[in-house]
Write an enzyme that holds these catalytic residues in place. Structure first.
Site, short mmCIF file in Angstrom:
data_model
loop_
_atom_site.label_atom_id
_atom_site.label_comp_id
_atom_site.label_asym_id
_atom_site.label_seq_id
_atom_site.Cartn_x
_atom_site.Cartn_y
_atom_site.Cartn_z
CE LYS A 1 -2.81 2.71 3.19
NZ LYS A 1 -3.65 2.73 4.40
N GLY B 1 -7.76 8.28 10.45
CA GLY B 1 -7.96 8.22 11.89
C GLY B 1 -9.06 9.13 12.42
N GLY C 1 -11.06 6.99 7.20
CA GLY C 1 -12.21 7.83 7.51
C GLY C 1 -13.45 7.08 7.93
CB THR D 1 -8.86 4.41 13.46
OG1 THR D 1 -7.61 4.71 12.84
CG2 THR D 1 -9.00 5.20 14.75
#
Lengths: 262, 381, 66
Positions: free
Chosen positions: A97, A158, A185, A207
């Site tokens: 990534k 986050g 998000g 997160t």
């Protein structure tokens, strides 16, 4: 129903990708992966901390997962390339990534440097999934540079704020032929379902799961939400009529002319 | 990969079977969507979509207003030469037809230019038959350098060129490329084009993308309706336009729907297209490609053209003559096909205004090469 | 001799190999990637590759990340 996600020729069994950062304890990670039924898992690379070596992350990853190291920490294409090469040296595969962040305030990705990194790494045989700001022209350049999928952000990393970039991500889904994976998000399962209903190929969540009161239960909820959203997308929208019956028909002339005898 | 590969792929699909299997609820589902895929487009071209024509018209009208406002761009064709080496069985310029052959001298080109410019038109489409002997690139380039003093936009509708030749004409002042595939079905195409360089189906099919690579500003494509089954022909033309939009996001892509008109010779279309079919084609394309231009020429009669204004059309020809020198020469020389809407440019302008639309004479001004991109990174192929 | 390891200057015995540095720190081989002066050192060269004075060694490993 035949609905397979294929990235770089490889069939991926789950449309929920999981990040492994911010977990209080690595031992939660295998439970989270299992509860989410996830297959693609992101990891990061850092210098070994000799004072606090900790455990080996790899010991906690089931054998059948696809490990996708990120290039977090990179502020330029050159740094991202360097980190990707190191990642491959761990022997965990070719997936990477790309994440190039030079903005330390909002942590927004640098599309320009990302495109350069993709071009270099794709030529070296990496399966490159770029994290990016949802910009159509940048995404097209990423496709041309050799990306295997496009991963636009829903909101800054986050923040758990949901899909604030909805309109722009929708454009990418319409225009880009590669899988579009919403990364960053997504704060709630309902938002993951929303992304999937929009037609996203997958979502990447970290997160929201890692910081939940009960990460394992939240992982399961996300897995269900992603499946539900995908199902809704495949089922197709109901035929709600946007338009009322016309007060002045636009095609009336066809009937008139046909009577006249065509 | 070119559009030819896409045509081969479509050739392997059972379009007729798909058209048969479309259901009314399938059509209403498509009408509820905001982003249509190619199979949705095909569903709207099906016989089962015909009862929904009014719904399609309302949606097409709304989308066209949203993207283009109440405007119709006007242009006119200028025929430079009717020498032709091809034998397209449906065309008045067919090499075997014994018609008077001529080409305009540069002085005549200038006279035509003045006559057209006096009507106020600023967008010009220049046409020739295919003859590299009588109307070579150098001749067209010379004509363009005369014409660009009179017009803000010059499009070409000539034989297909190489990318370098397109670049040559773009440098001379050409900004638009019109080229119709005539028949997208390759077998039908072969039958209709028995002799001459036009036999090369693929070279013609890939001409728009060569123009795109060369840096053209606008591309206009289309099928010649009447030569083959219209549903599959319109479908392939629409998919072609979508391909070009996707590959060249900065180029203005338009689709024309020319219907076969009587012309010199005895060919009669084997697949007549009714007004209703034409309307369904235009509406389906508008819903599939909301921002594509849609062009209707003076081949169609005034009453139909007036009604099409609200259904998605964005460009119309005006004050047309398909004969060589037809803008200045009163002599009744033989044109490529017959004109139906014989209104003057002035009458067209008033007519469009009367419908509540604004006739546009100029939407493009060439600043030379100043607008060229200064920053090139990874090029989009 | 003095070398730099993960940014810190360290004193190590002369003639040490890359492998020796790992062993001294009780690091598990499987989890670590090594860069010497900016170049990745393949695993099979760790035992044989001797360090020189002022070499810059980076020891990198996987951790959790999103």
């Amino acid at each position: 129903m035949d609905d397979k996600l294929v990235i770089a020729g490889r069939q991926v069994t789950s449309r929920l990708f999981i990040g492994t950062g911010k977990f209080a304890d690595y031992s939660l990670i295998p439970q989270v992966i299992k509860a989410a039924k996830a297959q693609v898992v992101t990891v990061a690379l850092r210098r070994v901390d000799f004072d606090n070596p900790g455990e080996n992350m790899l010991d906690y990853l089931p054998k059948d997962v696809i490990i996708m190291p990120n290039t977090s920490g990179a502020r330029s294409a050159a740094e991202a390339v360097r980190i990707a090469r190191i990642a491959r040296e761990t022997g965990c595969g070719d997936w990477v990534k790309i994440e190039v962040i030079s903005d330390q305030k909002y942590l927004l990705p640098d599309n320009f440097e990302t495109i350069i990194a993709i071009e270099i790494l794709a030529k070296e045989g990496f399966v490159v999934l770029p994290y990016m700001s949802p910009d159509l022209m940048a995404a097209k350049r990423m496709v041309d540079a050799g990306a295997a999928a496009i991963m636009p952000l829903g909101a800054p990393i986050g923040t758990n704020r949901g899909i604030k970039t909805r309109e722009l991500v929708q454009i990418l889904i319409s225009e880009i032929d590669l899988p579009v994976i919403v990364d960053a998000g997504i704060g709630r399962p309902s938002e993951a379902a929303e992304a999937m209903e929009m037609g996203a190929a997958a979502v990447l969540v970290n997160t929201a799961i890692a910081t939940a009161e009960n990460p394992v239960l939240m992982a399961k909820a996300f897995g269900q939400a992603v499946e539900a959203g995908r199902g809704a997308y495949l089922a197709g929208p109901g035929a709600t009529r946007h338009f009322a019956e016309a007060s002045s028909p636009l095609t009336g002339f066809l009937r008139r002319e046909e009577k006249v005898g065509q | 990969m070119t559009f030819y590969d896409e045509i081969v792929r479509l050739g392997g699909m059972d379009l007729a079977g798909f058209l048969e299997r479309v259901t009314p609820s399938h059509v209403t589902n498509v009408l509820a969507k905001s982003d249509l895929q190619s199979q949705d487009f095909l569903a709207l071209l099906s016989p089962q979509a015909a009862p929904f024509l009014e719904d399609m018209a309302q949606a097409a009208h709304r989308l066209t207003l949203q993207h283009f406002g109440r405007t119709i761009l006007l242009y006119t064709p200028l025929y430079l030469s009717n020498y032709c080496v091809n034998q397209c069985v449906y065309c008045g310029f067919n090499a075997t037809n014994t018609i008077e052959r001529r080409k305009l001298t540069l002085a005549e080109v200038e006279l035509e230019a003045k006559a057209i410019a006096e009507t106020g038109l600023q967008h010009l489409l220049i046409l020739t038959g295919e003859s590299r002997q009588h109307s070579p690139i150098s001749y067209i380039r010379d004509c363009v350098s005369v014409l660009r003093r009179y017009f803000s936009s010059i499009s070409i509708e000539i034989y297909p060129l190489s990318a370098d030749e397109y670049a040559d004409l773009i440098a001379a002042g050409v900004d638009g490329l019109t080229i119709y595939q005539e028949a997208y079905e390759e077998k039908v195409y072969s039958l209709l084009h028995p002799k001459g360089p036009k036999r090369d189906y693929r070279f013609r099919l890939e001409a728009p993308e060569r123009g795109g690579q060369a840096g053209i500003r606008a591309i206009n494509i289309g099928p010649l309706l009447g030569l083959h089954e219209w549903r599959s022909e319109v479908f392939k033309a629409g998919v072609h336009a979508a391909y070009l939009q996707n590959r060249f996001p900065d180029i203005e892509i338009s689709v024309s729907f020319p219907r076969m008109r009587p012309q010199f010779g005895d060919y009669r279309p084997g697949f007549p297209v009714s007004d209703r079919d034409l309307v369904q084609s235009i509406l389906a394309l508008r819903l599939f490609l909301p921002r594509a231009g849609i062009t209707i020429s003076t081949r169609e009669r005034k009453e139909l053209r007036d009604n099409l204004v609200k259904l998605g059309v964005t460009k119309m020809s005006a004050g047309s003559s398909t004969a060589i020198g037809g803008h200045t020469d009163a002599r009744d020389s033989i044109g490529q096909f017959e004109i139906s809407d014989r209104r003057s440019v002035d009458e067209m302008r008033r007519g469009i205004a009367h419908l509540g639309y604004k006739p546009i004479l100029k939407d493009w001004h060439d600043l030379g090469r100043e607008g060229k991109k200064v920053c090139q990174t990874t090029p989009i192929s | 001799m003095r070398v730099r390891i993960n940014g810190e200057v360290e004193e190590i015995p002369d003639n040490s190999s890359v492998e020796d540095v790992l062993t001294a720190r009780k690091l598990l081989r499987g989890a670590v990637v090594i860069e010497l002066n900016g170049e990745i050192v393949k695993r099979d060269r760790w035992a044989g590759l001797r360090l020189n004075s002022d070499d810059n060694l980076e020891l990198i490993r996987m951790i959790g990340g999103g």
